[in-house]
Design an enzyme around this catalytic site. Structure first.
Site, PDB file in Angstrom:
ATOM      1  CB  CYS A 126      -0.964   0.002   1.171  1.00  0.00           C
ATOM      2  SG  CYS A 126      -2.090  -1.389   1.154  1.00  0.00           S
TER       3      CYS A 126
ATOM      4  CG  HIS B  18      -2.694   3.557   2.472  1.00  0.00           C
ATOM      5  ND1 HIS B  18      -3.385   3.199   1.331  1.00  0.00           N
ATOM      6  CD2 HIS B  18      -2.715   2.469   3.291  1.00  0.00           C
ATOM      7  CE1 HIS B  18      -3.806   1.953   1.469  1.00  0.00           C
ATOM      8  NE2 HIS B  18      -3.421   1.497   2.646  1.00  0.00           N
TER       9      HIS B  18
ATOM     10  CG  ASN C 117      -6.685  -0.383   2.067  1.00  0.00           C
ATOM     11  OD1 ASN C 117      -6.079  -0.095   1.037  1.00  0.00           O
ATOM     12  ND2 ASN C 117      -6.071  -0.790   3.161  1.00  0.00           N
TER      13      ASN C 117
HETATM   14  O1  UT7 Z   1      -3.445  -1.079   3.816  1.00  0.00           O
HETATM   15  C1  UT7 Z   1      -2.784  -1.343   4.986  1.00  0.00           C
HETATM   16  C2  UT7 Z   1      -3.247  -2.180   5.917  1.00  0.00           C
HETATM   17  N1  UT7 Z   1      -4.351  -2.232   6.718  1.00  0.00           N
HETATM   18  C3  UT7 Z   1      -4.612  -1.350   7.695  1.00  0.00           C
HETATM   19  O2  UT7 Z   1      -4.081  -0.294   7.812  1.00  0.00           O
HETATM   20  C4  UT7 Z   1      -5.617  -1.793   8.705  1.00  0.00           C
HETATM   21  C5  UT7 Z   1      -5.263  -1.311  10.085  1.00  0.00           C
HETATM   22  N2  UT7 Z   1      -6.169  -1.776  11.096  1.00  0.00           N
HETATM   23  C6  UT7 Z   1      -7.455  -1.364  11.177  1.00  0.00           C
HETATM   24  O3  UT7 Z   1      -7.926  -0.593  10.371  1.00  0.00           O
HETATM   25  C7  UT7 Z   1      -8.279  -1.849  12.347  1.00  0.00           C
HETATM   26  O4  UT7 Z   1      -7.437  -2.512  13.258  1.00  0.00           O
HETATM   27  C8  UT7 Z   1      -9.466  -2.768  11.954  1.00  0.00           C
HETATM   28  C9  UT7 Z   1     -10.533  -1.967  11.251  1.00  0.00           C
HETATM   29  C10 UT7 Z   1      -8.983  -3.899  11.076  1.00  0.00           C
HETATM   30  C11 UT7 Z   1     -10.083  -3.368  13.213  1.00  0.00           C
HETATM   31  O5  UT7 Z   1     -10.508  -2.321  14.070  1.00  0.00           O
HETATM   32  P1  UT7 Z   1     -10.073  -2.285  15.606  1.00  0.00           P
HETATM   33  O6  UT7 Z   1     -10.781  -1.180  16.226  1.00  0.00           O
HETATM   34  O7  UT7 Z   1      -8.590  -2.315  15.677  1.00  0.00           O
HETATM   35  O8  UT7 Z   1     -10.680  -3.633  16.124  1.00  0.00           O
HETATM   36  P2  UT7 Z   1      -9.925  -4.858  16.812  1.00  0.00           P
HETATM   37  O9  UT7 Z   1      -9.126  -5.609  15.806  1.00  0.00           O
HETATM   38  O10 UT7 Z   1      -9.233  -4.371  18.035  1.00  0.00           O
HETATM   39  O11 UT7 Z   1     -11.170  -5.734  17.224  1.00  0.00           O
HETATM   40  C12 UT7 Z   1     -12.138  -5.282  18.168  1.00  0.00           C
HETATM   41  C13 UT7 Z   1     -13.329  -6.238  18.123  1.00  0.00           C
HETATM   42  C14 UT7 Z   1     -12.894  -7.698  18.114  1.00  0.00           C
HETATM   43  O12 UT7 Z   1     -13.822  -8.426  18.871  1.00  0.00           O
HETATM   44  P3  UT7 Z   1     -13.471  -8.869  20.369  1.00  0.00           P
HETATM   45  O13 UT7 Z   1     -12.249  -9.716  20.244  1.00  0.00           O
HETATM   46  O14 UT7 Z   1     -13.248  -7.618  21.130  1.00  0.00           O
HETATM   47  O15 UT7 Z   1     -14.694  -9.630  20.785  1.00  0.00           O
HETATM   48  C15 UT7 Z   1     -13.029  -8.080  16.674  1.00  0.00           C
HETATM   49  O16 UT7 Z   1     -13.261  -9.463  16.501  1.00  0.00           O
HETATM   50  O17 UT7 Z   1     -14.048  -6.027  16.899  1.00  0.00           O
HETATM   51  C16 UT7 Z   1     -14.211  -7.275  16.244  1.00  0.00           C
HETATM   52  N3  UT7 Z   1     -14.334  -7.057  14.805  1.00  0.00           N
HETATM   53  C17 UT7 Z   1     -15.487  -6.755  14.214  1.00  0.00           C
HETATM   54  N4  UT7 Z   1     -16.731  -6.572  14.685  1.00  0.00           N
HETATM   55  C18 UT7 Z   1     -17.693  -6.252  13.827  1.00  0.00           C
HETATM   56  C19 UT7 Z   1     -13.351  -7.125  13.880  1.00  0.00           C
HETATM   57  N5  UT7 Z   1     -13.865  -6.862  12.652  1.00  0.00           N
HETATM   58  C20 UT7 Z   1     -15.197  -6.636  12.840  1.00  0.00           C
HETATM   59  C21 UT7 Z   1     -16.256  -6.317  11.975  1.00  0.00           C
HETATM   60  N6  UT7 Z   1     -17.481  -6.125  12.509  1.00  0.00           N
HETATM   61  N7  UT7 Z   1     -16.081  -6.186  10.641  1.00  0.00           N
END
Ligand code: UT7
Length: 311
Positions: A110, A234, A264
């Site tokens: 990216c 990005h 993205n």
């Molecule tokens: O292009 C380059 C690469 N990518 C990025 O830059 C992505 C960077 N990361 C992010 O954008 C974020 O970390 C995400 C959007 C992927 C995730 O958001 P977050 O606020 O960091 O959530 P998390 O991974 O800390 O997860 C929090 C909770 C988890 O549940 P538990 O374990 O607390 O029960 C996840 O399983 O949210 C859950 N979760 C979701 N819930 C509803 C993860 N994805 C989803 C979803 N819908 N789509």
């Protein structure tokens, strides 16, 4: 006489098919509210091929620069999703657009588009090429596990491009490229498989590398955050953009954001955001633009460029 490079045209392309957040509800354990609050994404586009999107965006950029395709003497295509292992997607793209000279693909995930612009600038500034088409095109939907709610809601398809031309005054004022291969396990895609990501880890590192690299690029350019008219980051997550801008001292109103519409799109994201801002009259000649990308690798890249492509 010193040779520099300037941006003289821009273009973009996205597939027609719109996928809304609500389209995931029921199929995956997620909701429109969660996706909007945690990422800022409202809808994205899926479809096309890396080649077809690259051709559309590239041809639009050449037209916007007021050139004919045969005047382009190099195509650099940033992509993580080439249509074939070989030949490079840029070879078919160059044939379909009708450019002259050479063409090659560049993969820095990216961060690839900012890498490609910096390489394009170097080719012009060293006198090897005079008119370079720099395209970013990706079809991430091909390598996304649609059963994984952590990635399916984020990744999408799209492309953007700029034309760089030689110039007596150099508009590329300062750039920085970086990589930390030790971070490979947090975001990768094996051959024939799907993207795997530790989102929270990527998030934390992304903010840090974006801020550090943008600060280095601004220092090299001899400017401060106050001099930046537009930041083109990005488009991975609105919270990453907000957090990085805050730490850099750049008001969020100065950030180009189109991830709400396109998600993205990897290499497509920075040039799509640039085209979106330019098409909406957010750029005036003389403005200083800060480009900053990060991605799998982990890679990062920033560049400060003076804008003078508005007609
Ligand atoms: O292009 C380059 C690469 N990518 C990025 O830059 C992505 C960077 N990361 C992010 O954008 C974020 O970390 C995400 C959007 C992927 C995730 O958001 P977050 O606020 O960091 O959530 P998390 O991974 O800390 O997860 C929090 C909770 C988890 O549940 P538990 O374990 O607390 O029960 C996840 O399983 O949210 C859950 N979760 C979701 N819930 C509803 C993860 N994805 C989803 C979803 N819908 N789509």
């Amino acid at each position: 006489m010193a040779i520099g490079a300037k941006i003289t045209g821009w273009g973009s392309a996205v597939p027609e098919k719109i996928v809304k957040n609500s389209d995931f509800e029921g199929r995956l354990e997620t909701s429109d509210q969660w996706i909007v609050e945690r990422t800022g994404i409202r809808e994205r586009r899926w479809g096309g091929t890396t080649t077809s999107l690259a051709v559309e965006a590239g041809a639009a950029a050449i037209k916007s620069a007021g050139l004919s395709p045969s005047e382009i003497d190099l195509v650099i295509l940033s992509t993580t999703t080439p249509d074939q292992t070989t030949p490079a997607t840029s070879s078919v793209v160059s044939h379909l657009i009708g450019t002259s000279g050479g063409a090659f693909d560049l993969n820095a995930a990216c961060a690839g588009y900012v890498y490609a612009m910096v390489v394009g600038h170097a080719m012009v500034a060293t006198g090897v090429n005079k008119k370079v088409l720099v395209i970013g095109s990706d079809t991430l939907s091909k390598i996304t596990d649609m059963e994984d709610r952590g990635t399916a809601i984020l990744f999408a398809d799209g492309a953007g491009a700029v034309v760089l031309e030689s110039s007596e005054r150099d508009d590329f004022l300062g750039s920085e490229l970086g990589v930390d291969g030790a971070a490979q396990p947090i975001l990768y895609c094996d051959h024939g498989s799907y993207l795997r990501m530790e989102g929270r880890e990527v998030f934390k590192k992304a903010v840090r590398v974006m801020v550090e690299s943008a600060e280095i690029a601004m220092k090299k350019a001899g400017i401060t955050a106050d001099d930046i008219s537009l930041c083109v980051p990005h488009q991975a997550n609105l919270r990453i953009i907000e957090s990085a801008c805050k730490r850099l001292g750049i008001p969020i109103e100065k950030a180009a954001v189109c991830l709400d519409k396109y998600g993205n799109t990897s290499s497509g994201s920075v040039p799509l955001a640039l085209a979106d801002a330019a098409d909406n009259g957010r750029l005036s000649n003389g403005d200083l633009v800060l480009f900053s990308g990060f991605g799998a690798g982990m890679t990062w890249a920033s560049s400060v460029v003076r804008w003078q492509a508005s007609k």
